[in-house]
Write a protein that holds these residues in place. Structure first.
Motif: not given
Length: 407
Positions: A166-188
């Motif tokens: 997990f992360g091998s496609e975007s290569h985003y760090d964990h903090a960035n993933m959490l922020a984008l997940f919350g903005e784009r329909g996720g429920d962190p």
């Protein structure tokens, strides 16, 4: 679900070259290397509003991928989905007092009309989430059986640790993933999840929401698993291009890939992850949530030639974010008129070198800016000798076949 009619594409002399595309996962431009049919999956619309120019730019980019592959001699197997049940659609239906089914059907039909007007090549399979629910529930059941998914109340979540990739496609760090997940329909912040980034595979039934009564329980599918299952069922693992806008890099494409890799035990989901840049208006991304939309259907209704719209959107690199400014469309209208005048002549300078140049530009990560500049140079010299009676027809055909602009 039906797609839209396919425009006639002229056959050009010779063959185009190998298509190179920027691969988000690799972080570089790499050659595509289809074996047999070239296989492409592009994420489709959530039909709660009309097609705006940001949508159009994305689908034009992958239309060009099809055209370049075809010109190189490949047959193309192209699949696109429609997310015809999801939170944004249900929320818009609730706001307007419409049936979510009627809203989705109306906006899908408008999308078809817009794509037809823009001469976008249709997918071979155009599949909605609703019609794919049986296959999706089977996949979720398999993920549960494999331990890659778990129940949390009436919901079912995917465990992002299950593949180790997990992360091998975007290569985003964990903090960035959490922020984008919350903005784009996720429920962190949902309590009880194993990891804040775990995504919902199956949303248990809530009062007032549509649901399917399945062996998983009553509910409806999550967003990411929809694309995993449709792509796997139609194309198999390791297909050539997974496409969409750059806002889908995370979480959608990251999770879709992880779901598929957990289901199959194979890697990668796609050979190339290709993402189109965003179209901005007044310094902001054009989006339904912001309400700053320029709609294809509104422009068509105002009498704007769809070929001018297409040319305006192609006059900028697909991979880059770019602004839709007041001068972009008028400039495209002037260019379109000049091109049409040049190919209406009985004879013009030879266009064989132009065909070679345009093919080379498009094979180089869809360099439409370079291709358009080459055609402009030919038009500027179209009254120079020696004349070739076949040149106007060849230019008309190459602009149609490779750029999708009918002159």
């Amino acid at each position: 679900m039906d797609a839209w009619p396919e425009p006639v594409v002229p056959i050009l002399p010779g063959r185009g070259g190998t298509l190179h595309l920027f691969d988000t996962a690799a972080g570089e431009i790499r050659p595509t290397s289809p074996a047999g049919h070239a296989r492409m999956y592009v994420c489709g619309i959530t039909p709660y509003d009309a097609t705006h120019l940001g949508h159009a730019a994305t689908y034009l980019a992958f239309d060009l991928v099809q055209r370049v592959w075809r010109d190189a001699g490949h047959q193309v197997h192209y699949v696109q989905n429609v997310t015809d049940v999801d939170d944004p659609l249900l929320e818009r239906a609730g706001q307007t007092g419409q049936s979510w089914i009627e809203l989705a059907q109306r906006e899908v039909e408008l999308f078809r009309l817009d794509m037809t007007a823009l001469r976008v090549l249709p997918p071979d399979q155009y599949l909605g989430a609703v019609e794919s629910v049986p296959e999706i529930t089977q996949a979720i059941a398999l993920l549960l059986e494999q331990g890659a998914a778990y129940r949390l109340g009436d919901d079912i979540y995917f465990d992002v640790s299950s593949t180790g990739r997990f992360g091998s496609e975007s290569h985003y760090d964990h903090a960035n993933m959490l922020a984008l997940f919350g903005e784009r329909g996720g429920d962190p912040h949902h309590l009880g999840k194993r990891d804040p980034l775990d995504s919902v595979l199956w949303r248990g039934h809530r009062y007032g929401e549509p649901f399917w009564d399945t062996p998983l329980g009553k509910g409806r599918p999550g967003w990411h698993i929809e694309c995993s299952v449709i792509a796997l069922n139609q194309l198999g693992m390791g297909f050539d291009v997974q496409g969409g806008g750059s806002d889908l890099i995370f979480p959608h494409h990251e999770h879709s890939a992880a779901h598929a890799e957990a289901l199959t035990g194979e890697h990668p989901f796609a050979q190339h992850y290709v993402h189109a840049g965003m179209i901005g208006l007044d310094g902001e991304k054009m989006s339904k949530s912001r309400g700053n939309l320029v709609l294809v259907s509104k422009l068509r209704g105002a009498g704007v030639d769809p070929m001018a719209m297409r040319l305006a959107l192609l006059d900028g690199h697909y991979h880059e974010d770019r602004e839709w400014t007041g001068g972009r469309l008028p400039a495209a209208e002037v260019r379109l008129a000049r091109w049409r005048a040049a190919v209406s002549q009985l004879a013009a300078p030879s266009a064989q070198q132009l065909l070679t140049e345009v093919r080379a530009h498009l094979a180089d990560n869809l360099d439409t800016v370079g291709a358009i500049a080459a055609i402009d140079r030919w038009v500027d010299a179209s009254d120079a000798e020696p004349f070739d009676a076949d040149a106007p027809r060849l230019v008309r055909d190459l602009v149609d076949a490779l750029l999708g602009v009918a002159l």
